[in-house]
Design a protein around this motif. Structure first.
Motif, PDB file in Angstrom:
ATOM      1  N   ILE A 196       0.886  -1.173   0.000  1.00 47.00           N
ATOM      2  CA  ILE A 196       0.000   0.000   0.000  1.00 47.00           C
ATOM      3  C   ILE A 196       0.914   1.210   0.000  1.00 47.00           C
ATOM      4  N   SER A 197       1.427   1.564  -1.181  1.00 51.87           N
ATOM      5  CA  SER A 197       2.499   2.543  -1.252  1.00 51.87           C
ATOM      6  C   SER A 197       2.479   3.315  -2.571  1.00 51.87           C
ATOM      7  N   SER A 198       1.296   3.808  -2.956  1.00 53.58           N
ATOM      8  CA  SER A 198       1.180   4.643  -4.152  1.00 53.58           C
ATOM      9  C   SER A 198       1.747   3.963  -5.395  1.00 53.58           C
ATOM     10  N   MET A 199       1.419   2.696  -5.571  1.00 50.86           N
ATOM     11  CA  MET A 199       1.928   1.953  -6.724  1.00 50.86           C
ATOM     12  C   MET A 199       0.935   2.044  -7.880  1.00 50.86           C
ATOM     13  N   SER A 200       1.405   2.604  -8.995  1.00 42.87           N
ATOM     14  CA  SER A 200       0.538   2.702 -10.165  1.00 42.87           C
ATOM     15  C   SER A 200       0.342   1.318 -10.776  1.00 42.87           C
ATOM     16  N   MET A 201      -0.856   1.112 -11.290  1.00 45.48           N
ATOM     17  CA  MET A 201      -1.223  -0.206 -11.810  1.00 45.48           C
ATOM     18  C   MET A 201      -0.873  -0.308 -13.292  1.00 45.48           C
ATOM     19  N   SER A 202       0.408  -0.333 -13.580  1.00 45.44           N
ATOM     20  CA  SER A 202       0.861  -0.391 -14.961  1.00 45.44           C
ATOM     21  C   SER A 202       0.666  -1.793 -15.531  1.00 45.44           C
ATOM     22  N   ALA A 203       0.647  -1.874 -16.845  1.00 40.77           N
ATOM     23  CA  ALA A 203       0.486  -3.165 -17.512  1.00 40.77           C
ATOM     24  C   ALA A 203       1.623  -4.110 -17.139  1.00 40.77           C
TER      25      ALA A 203
END
Length: 267
Positions: free
Chosen positions: A100-107
């Motif tokens: 839970i650390s501002s991780m973008s959900m990239s492909a």
């Protein structure tokens, strides 16, 4: 977004565990879930989303969202402070249970982990010195300039693919990136908009600089917002976190946390 939000990174912090001791009953769970520790990875160097205060305690938007989710989901949670480079590898190695650390959900990340529904969204943006003559940020506009990015972030990947003719300088962490722009070691940086907003508006150093050009949005690199990552086979934890996220969005908890850190909605 974002760098995350775009992704974040640092090699400065060693991993430590900080107990939360949170429990709750809003989402039904087996009693043994109350006794099992759910370890939550967080970077701890990405204000206002997550950072260590003067007492070495984790603070920030991500931290408060994590606490709220753990409480609603009936999870007893502990934080693990983790360098960004090792975030996904160590999740898969079972050194913790969720990120839970501002991780973008990239492909690219979706190939390795499962994400919850997005819990915030933010574009990436170019930032320059206020005195910079740069107006546009197309690759041709940055010819002969230095573009700064942070290691192992979505922004770095985007710059490598779309600005490969521009000199790129990679820094180990966001604070290092910002210092480089302030010191004019680089001409422009590419960063998550919400992440750099805190530096621009709440620090003396950030007064040097401003957003310039159009927001950068590309789901192939930055995903569809920041999500909470779990291992692909951990369907139960994914379900419980999604349920808890829906609850805190519906009951006003999310909005209260949002308002504490931003004068606008980031949902």
């Amino acid at each position: 977004m974002f760098k995350n939000m775009g992704g974040r990174t640092t090699n400065l912090l060693s991993r430590i565990v900080v107990g939360l001791g949170i429990s709750g009953t809003a989402v039904p769970a087996a009693s043994e879930a109350q006794e099992t520790i759910t370890k939550v990875a967080i970077e701890g160097i990405f204000p206002p989303f997550n950072y260590l205060d003067s007492n070495n305690k984790l603070q920030g938007f991500d931290v408060e969202i994590a606490k709220a989710l753990c409480s609603v989901a009936g999870l007893k949670c502990e934080f693990v402070v983790q360098d960004w480079d090792g975030m996904i590898p160590n999740l898969l190695a079972k050194k913790y249970d969720t990120i839970i650390s501002s991780m973008s959900m990239s492909a690219e990340r979706k190939k390795n982990v499962k994400f919850t529904n997005p819990y915030y969204d933010s574009p990436s943006v170019f930032i320059v010195q206020k005195s910079s003559p740069l107006k546009r940020m197309q690759p041709s506009d940055l010819a002969g300039k230095k573009l700064g990015v942070t290691l192992s972030t979505s922004q770095a990947s985007y710059a490598n693919d779309h600005y490969n003719g521009v000199e790129r300088v990679v820094y180990p962490s966001s604070p290092d990136l910002y210092k480089a722009l302030e010191a004019k070691e680089v001409d422009v940086i590419l960063e998550d908009k919400l992440a750099v907003y805190d530096w621009l508006t709440n620090t003396k150093a950030g007064g040097c600089c401003e957003f310039r050009g159009e927001d950068v949005k590309d789901p192939n690199y930055f995903g569809e917002g920041a999500g909470i990552a779990v291992r692909p086979d951990d369907a139960d934890l994914l379900r419980r976190l999604n349920q808890a996220l829906g609850t805190i969005e519906a009951d006003g908890t999310y909005d209260r946390i949002n308002a504490k850190y931003f004068p606008f909605s980031i949902r």
